[in-house]
Scaffold this motif. Structure first.
Motif, mmCIF file in Angstrom:
data_model
loop_
_atom_site.group_PDB
_atom_site.id
_atom_site.type_symbol
_atom_site.label_atom_id
_atom_site.label_comp_id
_atom_site.label_asym_id
_atom_site.label_seq_id
_atom_site.Cartn_x
_atom_site.Cartn_y
_atom_site.Cartn_z
ATOM 1 N N TYR A 162 49.286 38.467 30.844
ATOM 2 C CA TYR A 162 48.070 38.079 30.142
ATOM 3 C C TYR A 162 47.814 38.932 28.914
ATOM 4 C CZ TYR A 162 46.024 34.593 33.250
ATOM 5 O OH TYR A 162 45.759 33.439 33.952
ATOM 6 N N GLN A 164 43.877 31.307 37.975
ATOM 7 C CA GLN A 164 42.587 31.405 37.320
ATOM 8 C C GLN A 164 42.100 32.839 37.373
ATOM 9 O OE1 GLN A 164 41.267 28.966 35.733
ATOM 10 N NE2 GLN A 164 39.162 29.595 35.299
ATOM 11 N N VAL A 165 41.656 33.333 36.248
ATOM 12 C CA VAL A 165 41.164 34.708 36.145
ATOM 13 C C VAL A 165 39.658 34.671 35.947
ATOM 14 C CG1 VAL A 165 41.212 36.801 34.749
ATOM 15 C CG2 VAL A 165 43.334 35.552 35.186
ATOM 16 N N GLN A 166 38.958 35.471 36.718
ATOM 17 C CA GLN A 166 37.510 35.590 36.551
ATOM 18 C C GLN A 166 37.193 36.936 35.907
ATOM 19 O OE1 GLN A 166 36.016 34.765 40.541
ATOM 20 N NE2 GLN A 166 35.556 32.678 39.895
ATOM 21 N N TRP A 201 42.751 30.922 24.602
ATOM 22 C CA TRP A 201 41.880 31.748 25.435
ATOM 23 C C TRP A 201 41.216 30.846 26.477
ATOM 24 C CZ3 TRP A 201 42.393 36.848 24.943
ATOM 25 C CH2 TRP A 201 42.952 37.327 23.762
ATOM 26 N N ASP A 202 41.783 30.863 27.685
ATOM 27 C CA ASP A 202 41.354 29.944 28.735
ATOM 28 C C ASP A 202 40.241 30.488 29.606
ATOM 29 O OD1 ASP A 202 44.717 28.783 29.186
ATOM 30 O OD2 ASP A 202 43.022 27.788 28.219
ATOM 31 N N ASN A 203 40.165 31.807 29.700
ATOM 32 C CA ASN A 203 39.249 32.421 30.655
ATOM 33 C C ASN A 203 38.246 33.300 29.919
ATOM 34 O OD1 ASN A 203 40.816 31.804 33.362
ATOM 35 N ND2 ASN A 203 42.317 32.520 31.872
ATOM 36 N N TRP A 204 36.989 33.088 30.243
ATOM 37 C CA TRP A 204 35.916 33.811 29.563
ATOM 38 C C TRP A 204 34.907 34.366 30.552
ATOM 39 C CZ3 TRP A 204 35.808 34.426 24.255
ATOM 40 C CH2 TRP A 204 36.708 33.636 23.523
ATOM 41 N N SER A 246 44.145 35.366 28.105
ATOM 42 C CA SER A 246 45.014 34.296 27.626
ATOM 43 C C SER A 246 46.446 34.544 28.071
ATOM 44 C CB SER A 246 44.954 34.243 26.102
ATOM 45 O OG SER A 246 45.981 33.433 25.579
ATOM 46 N N GLY A 248 42.189 38.533 39.916
ATOM 47 C CA GLY A 248 43.402 37.751 39.768
ATOM 48 C C GLY A 248 44.554 38.564 39.231
#
Length: 116
Positions: free
Chosen positions: A31, A1-3, A103-106, A98, A26
């Motif tokens: 990515y 998981q990327v923040q 695009w999973d991380n926002w 992504s 992360g």
């Protein structure tokens, strides 16, 4: 998981410049990092993207030649340098990450307002 945490937004006059930054936590290997924007009453739209591991970049036609996406791999930062800003660039800008499929991380976004 990327923040992701964006910063650098603000109020600028038309023709001016602004640089947005996105600090990522992360491991970002493999990515695709991107910037999107959403203006009031409009859908979120793609602005620019760049693979973390190489220099391949992509831009929307509306910003090509005016915006530059870059990465600072040592600091885990993705920047969006914006120049020749127009009132139609006014929007909330979001950083995203992504692995290639979606695009999973926002991030939460940063507001950019360009006055005429």
């Amino acid at each position: 998981q990327v923040q992701l945490v964006e910063s650098g937004g603000g109020l600028v006059q038309a023709g001016g410049s602004l640089t947005l930054s996105c600090v990522a936590s992360g491991q970002l290997t493999n990515y695709l990092m991107g910037w999107f924007r959403q203006a009031p009453g409009k859908e979120r739209e793609f602005v620019a993207s760049r693979w973390w591991d190489n220099s391949l970049t992509y831009y929307s036609d509306s910003v090509k030649g005016r915006f530059t996406i870059s990465t600072d791999n040592a600091k885990n930062v993705v920047n969006l340098q914006m120049s020749s800003l127009k009132p139609e660039d006014t929007a909330r800008y979001y950083c995203a990450a992504s692995l290639g499929n979606r695009w999973d991380n926002w991030g939460q976004g940063t507001q950019v307002t360009v006055s005429s």
